[in-house]
Write a protein that holds these residues in place. Structure first.
Motif, PDB file in Angstrom:
ATOM      1  N   GLY A 102       6.862  22.710   0.957  1.00 47.85           N
ATOM      2  CA  GLY A 102       7.261  22.846   2.349  1.00 47.85           C
ATOM      3  C   GLY A 102       7.137  24.272   2.846  1.00 47.85           C
ATOM      4  N   PHE A 103       7.341  24.442   4.150  1.00 41.66           N
ATOM      5  CA  PHE A 103       7.275  25.751   4.765  1.00 41.66           C
ATOM      6  C   PHE A 103       8.640  26.428   4.716  1.00 41.66           C
ATOM      7  CE2 PHE A 103       3.401  23.993   6.591  1.00 41.66           C
ATOM      8  CZ  PHE A 103       2.562  25.093   6.579  1.00 41.66           C
ATOM      9  N   GLN A 104       8.632  27.703   4.326  1.00 39.60           N
ATOM     10  CA  GLN A 104       9.850  28.501   4.260  1.00 39.60           C
ATOM     11  C   GLN A 104       9.735  29.669   5.235  1.00 39.60           C
ATOM     12  OE1 GLN A 104      12.474  27.550   2.322  1.00 39.60           O
ATOM     13  NE2 GLN A 104      11.241  25.772   1.714  1.00 39.60           N
ATOM     14  N   SER A 105      10.810  29.896   5.990  1.00 40.51           N
ATOM     15  CA  SER A 105      10.811  30.972   6.971  1.00 40.51           C
ATOM     16  C   SER A 105      10.856  32.329   6.293  1.00 40.51           C
ATOM     17  CB  SER A 105      12.022  30.817   7.904  1.00 40.51           C
ATOM     18  OG  SER A 105      12.085  31.880   8.826  1.00 40.51           O
ATOM     19  N   LEU A 118       5.750  30.527   5.512  1.00 37.12           N
ATOM     20  CA  LEU A 118       4.770  30.414   4.446  1.00 37.12           C
ATOM     21  C   LEU A 118       4.994  29.093   3.727  1.00 37.12           C
ATOM     22  CD1 LEU A 118       4.706  33.973   2.820  1.00 37.12           C
ATOM     23  CD2 LEU A 118       2.976  32.953   4.311  1.00 37.12           C
ATOM     24  N   PHE A 119       3.886  28.447   3.342  1.00 39.60           N
ATOM     25  CA  PHE A 119       3.977  27.191   2.604  1.00 39.60           C
ATOM     26  C   PHE A 119       4.213  27.514   1.133  1.00 39.60           C
ATOM     27  CE2 PHE A 119       2.239  23.454   0.423  1.00 39.60           C
ATOM     28  CZ  PHE A 119       2.948  22.451   1.081  1.00 39.60           C
ATOM     29  N   LEU A 120       5.359  27.104   0.626  1.00 36.38           N
ATOM     30  CA  LEU A 120       5.746  27.394  -0.748  1.00 36.38           C
ATOM     31  C   LEU A 120       6.094  26.088  -1.452  1.00 36.38           C
ATOM     32  CD1 LEU A 120       8.060  30.468  -0.027  1.00 36.38           C
ATOM     33  CD2 LEU A 120       5.670  30.510  -0.771  1.00 36.38           C
ATOM     34  N   VAL A 137       3.152  29.835  12.532  1.00 38.13           N
ATOM     35  CA  VAL A 137       4.258  30.193  13.411  1.00 38.13           C
ATOM     36  C   VAL A 137       4.631  28.990  14.263  1.00 38.13           C
ATOM     37  CG1 VAL A 137       3.623  32.630  13.473  1.00 38.13           C
ATOM     38  CG2 VAL A 137       2.731  31.087  15.203  1.00 38.13           C
ATOM     39  N   ASN A 138       5.911  28.921  14.652  1.00 37.49           N
ATOM     40  CA  ASN A 138       6.368  27.824  15.502  1.00 37.49           C
ATOM     41  C   ASN A 138       6.518  28.285  16.947  1.00 37.49           C
ATOM     42  OD1 ASN A 138       8.780  29.249  15.613  1.00 37.49           O
ATOM     43  ND2 ASN A 138       9.942  27.809  14.350  1.00 37.49           N
ATOM     44  N   ASP A 139       7.040  27.414  17.786  1.00 41.65           N
ATOM     45  CA  ASP A 139       7.155  27.724  19.212  1.00 41.65           C
ATOM     46  C   ASP A 139       8.121  28.869  19.487  1.00 41.65           C
ATOM     47  OD1 ASP A 139       5.298  25.849  20.031  1.00 41.65           O
ATOM     48  OD2 ASP A 139       6.782  24.260  20.285  1.00 41.65           O
ATOM     49  N   ASP A 140       9.007  29.164  18.537  1.00 44.89           N
ATOM     50  CA  ASP A 140       9.945  30.274  18.682  1.00 44.89           C
ATOM     51  C   ASP A 140       9.426  31.557  18.042  1.00 44.89           C
ATOM     52  OD1 ASP A 140      11.909  28.716  20.026  1.00 44.89           O
ATOM     53  OD2 ASP A 140      12.539  27.873  18.102  1.00 44.89           O
ATOM     54  N   ASN A 141       8.135  31.561  17.667  1.00 45.22           N
ATOM     55  CA  ASN A 141       7.480  32.716  17.032  1.00 45.22           C
ATOM     56  C   ASN A 141       8.088  33.079  15.680  1.00 45.22           C
ATOM     57  OD1 ASN A 141       5.670  32.928  19.164  1.00 45.22           O
ATOM     58  ND2 ASN A 141       6.841  34.494  20.228  1.00 45.22           N
TER      59      ASN A 141
END
Length: 255
Positions: A55-58, A50-52, A42-46
């Protein structure tokens, strides 16, 4: 971009240098967890990722803490409500609130409440989908962070003390019945599915517990690892890969 970073491992008498091959993964996160080949954070904006592939995909979810492992995919939101991914979406687990949750044990769920109470749920109860009457077990003691592996769970309390709970199983999520002190001070700790233990201390140093095995759950000493030149924030390990969040939120994957 591959970067060969040196890891300094300190014992009482010797200095060892081992090379990890690390790459920078685009994006920023505040928390990361890996298990059974799945990596999420999770990032600072919650926002949840998932790493796909490369890279990471929201994904469509808002959580402040996310965990993946044998117990499933779970998370806690900003209101400390707990969710488990099932049937294509995150579904709330009633009657429990956690600020941090972990899915890394033998299909057990563990977590800590907003007031640092510690709870666990057995494998059988978890596998029938936790409900409002799920038999959560409260463990004696207070922790701010708790993480489980195949046969033990490690925690950190508000003072940064490191504690271990032995002989945790799917049928007995409470383990041996008492927390035991481990030397050192940490702000967070993670136990991998193979039993490896990593943590970050209050100064942002990345540490690994050396010598951990089934016959020696405590291990022998903490070894210092340097991945991020400006400090470390969070760490997880799975299938031979180390995932590290640096103090600026940038992400490294190392083998």
């Amino acid at each position: 971009m591959n970067v060969c970073l040196c890891i300094l491992l300190f014992s009482h008498l010797f200095l060892y240098t081992i090379a990890w091959d690390c790459e920078v993964i685009p994006g920023t996160l505040k928390q990361i967890d890996a298990g059974l080949g799945v990596v999420g954070g999770v990032n600072d904006d919650n926002e949840v990722f998932l790493f796909l592939g490369t890279g990471f995909q929201s994904i469509r979810a808002s959580l402040k803490h996310f965990t993946v492992g044998p117990a499933g995919e779970l998370g806690a939101n900003s209101s400390n409500n707990v969710f488990k991914f099932a049937d294509g979406s995150f579904k709330q687990i009633p009657s429990i609130q956690f600020k941090q949750v972990d899915a890394g044990g033998d299909q057990i769920i563990v977590g800590v409440s907003p007031v640092d109470d510690v709870f666990c749920l057995s494998k059988d109860a978890n596998n029938v989908r936790p409900s409002g009457d799920a038999p959560w077990v409260q463990l004696a003691g207070k922790l701010k962070y708790y993480s489980c592996g195949p046969s033990s769970c490690w925690g950190v309390n508000a003072a940064g003390n490191v504690l271990l709970r032995r002989f945790v199983t799917g049928a007995s999520c409470g383990g041996s019945g008492a927390f035991e002190a481990v030397s050192g001070t940490l702000s967070m700790v993670e136990v991998a599915s193979d039993g490896n233990v990593f943590g970050v201390d209050p100064q942002g140093n990345l540490l690994q517990r050396a010598g951990v095995s089934i016959s020696n759950l405590f291990g022998s000493t903490w070894t210092n690892i340097l991945i991020c030149p400006n400090g470390h924030k969070h760490v997880t390990y799975d299938l031979g890969r180390l995932y590290v969040i640096c103090s600026d939120g940038s992400i490294r994957r190392c083998i």
